[in-house]
Design a protein around this motif. Structure first.
Motif, short mmCIF file in Angstrom:
data_model
loop_
_atom_site.label_atom_id
_atom_site.label_comp_id
_atom_site.label_asym_id
_atom_site.label_seq_id
_atom_site.Cartn_x
_atom_site.Cartn_y
_atom_site.Cartn_z
N LYS A 109 64.65 0.96 88.39
CA LYS A 109 64.97 -0.47 88.46
C LYS A 109 65.35 -0.99 87.08
O LYS A 109 64.80 -0.54 86.06
CB LYS A 109 63.77 -1.25 88.98
CG LYS A 109 63.44 -0.99 90.44
CD LYS A 109 62.29 -1.90 90.88
CE LYS A 109 61.94 -1.66 92.34
NZ LYS A 109 60.85 -2.56 92.79
N ARG A 110 66.27 -1.94 87.04
CA ARG A 110 66.59 -2.63 85.80
C ARG A 110 65.58 -3.75 85.61
O ARG A 110 65.41 -4.60 86.49
CB ARG A 110 68.01 -3.18 85.84
CG ARG A 110 69.04 -2.07 85.88
CD ARG A 110 70.46 -2.57 85.90
NE ARG A 110 71.36 -1.44 86.04
CZ ARG A 110 72.68 -1.53 86.17
NH1 ARG A 110 73.26 -2.72 86.17
NH2 ARG A 110 73.41 -0.45 86.30
N ARG A 111 64.94 -3.74 84.47
CA ARG A 111 63.86 -4.70 84.20
C ARG A 111 64.41 -5.89 83.43
O ARG A 111 65.06 -5.74 82.40
CB ARG A 111 62.74 -4.02 83.42
CG ARG A 111 62.06 -2.93 84.24
CD ARG A 111 61.11 -2.11 83.40
NE ARG A 111 60.36 -1.18 84.22
CZ ARG A 111 59.55 -0.25 83.74
NH1 ARG A 111 59.42 -0.12 82.42
NH2 ARG A 111 58.90 0.55 84.55
N GLU B 202 63.87 -5.75 88.75
CA GLU B 202 62.47 -6.15 88.62
C GLU B 202 62.34 -7.19 87.50
O GLU B 202 62.90 -7.02 86.43
CB GLU B 202 61.60 -4.93 88.28
CG GLU B 202 60.13 -5.26 88.07
CD GLU B 202 59.32 -4.05 87.63
OE1 GLU B 202 58.13 -4.21 87.32
OE2 GLU B 202 59.89 -2.93 87.59
N VAL C 229 60.24 -8.83 84.68
CA VAL C 229 59.07 -8.52 83.86
C VAL C 229 58.68 -9.68 82.94
O VAL C 229 57.59 -9.67 82.36
CB VAL C 229 59.29 -7.25 83.01
CG1 VAL C 229 59.51 -6.04 83.91
CG2 VAL C 229 60.46 -7.41 82.06
N GLN D 37 53.45 1.01 83.20
CA GLN D 37 53.23 -0.02 82.19
C GLN D 37 51.74 -0.19 81.88
O GLN D 37 51.29 -1.23 81.41
CB GLN D 37 53.79 -1.38 82.67
CG GLN D 37 55.29 -1.39 82.88
CD GLN D 37 55.78 -2.76 83.35
OE1 GLN D 37 55.30 -3.80 82.92
NE2 GLN D 37 56.76 -2.75 84.25
N GLU E 150 59.67 -2.78 77.47
CA GLU E 150 60.08 -2.36 78.81
C GLU E 150 61.32 -3.10 79.33
O GLU E 150 61.84 -2.77 80.40
CB GLU E 150 58.93 -2.56 79.81
CG GLU E 150 58.48 -4.00 80.00
CD GLU E 150 57.30 -4.37 79.10
OE1 GLU E 150 56.42 -5.12 79.57
OE2 GLU E 150 57.27 -3.91 77.95
N VAL E 151 61.84 -4.07 78.58
CA VAL E 151 62.96 -4.89 79.05
C VAL E 151 64.29 -4.18 78.87
O VAL E 151 64.58 -3.62 77.81
CB VAL E 151 62.98 -6.24 78.30
CG1 VAL E 151 64.24 -7.03 78.65
CG2 VAL E 151 61.74 -7.05 78.64
#
Length: 420
Positions: A3-5, A31, A33, A85, A107-108
């Motif tokens: 998934k692209r965060r 997703e 975040v 995470q 995580e982005v």
């Protein structure tokens, strides 16, 4: 596919909420975040619960002691931690620094910058500095700081190509415009040779006052100016659309995004808003981008590029579209377009001054402190004062902040003088 965060800055505004609509439809690919708002704590809490978001920020520092901030802190700590995470701590912050900090989360993948006004520039700068993809809906980032932002985007593009993250063909995708006009031009240019482009056509609906005279506009109220005929937007952008300032801002953006000289960028009024912009080529061919008048289409493309996903809205039915009209903008009546184009052509710090003065003037008009036509008068007076002093080459965020502060003070004083 992982998934692209995404971090959404300005998640409760028009672009922000429509971004969340796209995520709802494509939850298997996207997703959330991180979320940031300026004031709307209640909506932020609801969004965080729905999407399980563990990183939140509130831009308005005056809300630091609001009990809902304690609720937000407790919420992010209580949410289930994804397996990948487990080492990442939840976060909640208040103030502009907290908003920018969301762009730095490791995580982005993508930051959607839907902040309103010049406040979005620092977030755009920080996003690209961190090597993240910037999905940009904040016009002022390029209008004010295009000379700083575009070199950063080029550097991230180079890194994406070197690491194999970029698509095999086409732009590397470090900076994806969410604006419907620039998203349209971006798509029309895919696979084309930039040297064969002769003109960019930026389309405009004409706003709620198309065809009105200066005499008509003397008595315009904020409620009338907010009633846009085709788009559902926030208050500031709606006023900019009515004055055609938004088209001026978009001309400057197009200059930076597509490295196009100003004499090759034109504005054309297209009242149906079915054509979102066009690209004209040296052989006389013109590519036009058409689609339903809904911002979720350019938002989704900015998040899905280089892929195209299932449409987030009902596609345009050409059998029911009817006629398409075109007209030249009335730059004598709607002077903000010419003022913005002049600021862009002069360059340097003048666009920052123009933008700051416009923000002050629009706020004063919405508060019924100045008249509708005073918006352009205030912008012009502030620009004249800066040109008469010293237009500087853009060198840093700190310099732009200082110029912005000067322009706001000058424009505010001008507006007070208008009221007295």
């Amino acid at each position: 596919m992982a998934k692209r965060r995404i971090v959404v800055l300005g998640s409760t505004g028009s672009i922000g909420t429509q971004t969340l609509d796209v995520v709802r439809q494509h939850g298997d690919k996207l997703e959330i975040v991180g979320l940031a708002v300026n004031n709307s704590l209640d909506v932020l809490l609801a969004q965080a619960r729905e999407f399980g978001v563990r990183h939140l920020a509130v831009g308005n520092a005056a809300l630091a002691n609001d009990p809902r901030c304690d609720e937000a802190r407790a919420l992010v700590r209580s949410l289930v931690v994804p397996e990948d995470q487990e080492d990442a701590e939840a976060s909640f912050g208040v103030g502009s620094e907290a908003v920018v900090a969301l762009t730095q989360l490791p995580e982005v993948d993508v930051v959607v910058n839907a902040l309103v006004g010049a406040a979005g520039l620092e977030a755009s700068y920080a996003t690209l500095k961190a090597g993240k993809v910037l999905a940009l809906a904040n016009k002022e980032s390029l209008v004010v700081g295009g000379d700083l932002i575009m070199p950063l985007a080029a550097a991230v593009d180079a890194d994406r190509r070197a690491s194999g993250v970029a698509p095999a063909t086409g732009p590397a995708g470090a900076l994806m415009p969410i604006d419907s006009e620039h998203g349209a031009i971006y798509q029309c240019l895919l696979g084309e040779n930039p040297r064969e482009v002769s003109k960019l056509w930026v389309t405009a609906s004409g706003g709620p006052f198309r065809g009105k005279t200066i005499v008509d506009l003397e008595v315009v109220t904020p409620a009338q100016a907010l009633a846009h005929p085709t788009w559902n937007m926030g208050a500031k952008i709606s006023i900019d659309s009515s004055t055609l300032m938004n088209k001026g801002l978009e001309v400057i953006e197009a200059h930076h995004l597509f490295a196009m000289p100003y004499d090759q960028i034109e504005v054309v009024v297209q009242p149906q808003s079915a054509i979102h912009s066009m690209v004209e080529f040296t052989d006389g061919s013109v590519l036009a981008h058409l689609g339903t008048t809904d911002m979720r289409i350019p938002i989704q493309f900015a998040l899905s590029y280089p892929e195209r996903w299932e449409a987030p809205v009902r596609p345009l039915d050409f059998r029911t579209l009817g006629s398409l009209e075109f007209a030249a903008p009335d730059v004598d009546t709607f002077r903000c377009l010419s003022l913005a184009r002049h600021a862009g052509e002069v360059g340097g710090t003048l666009p920052a001054v123009m933008n700051a003065a416009n923000e002050v003037a629009v706020a004063a008009f919405l508060a019924e402190q100045i008249g509708y036509l005073d918006i352009a008068r205030c912008v012009e007076a502030t620009m004249d004062a800066h040109e008469g002093a010293d237009v500087q080459v853009v060198e840093s965020l700190e310099q732009l902040k200082a110029v912005d502060a000067w322009a706001r003070a000058f424009a505010s004083e001008w507006a007070r003088g208008r009221r007295s």
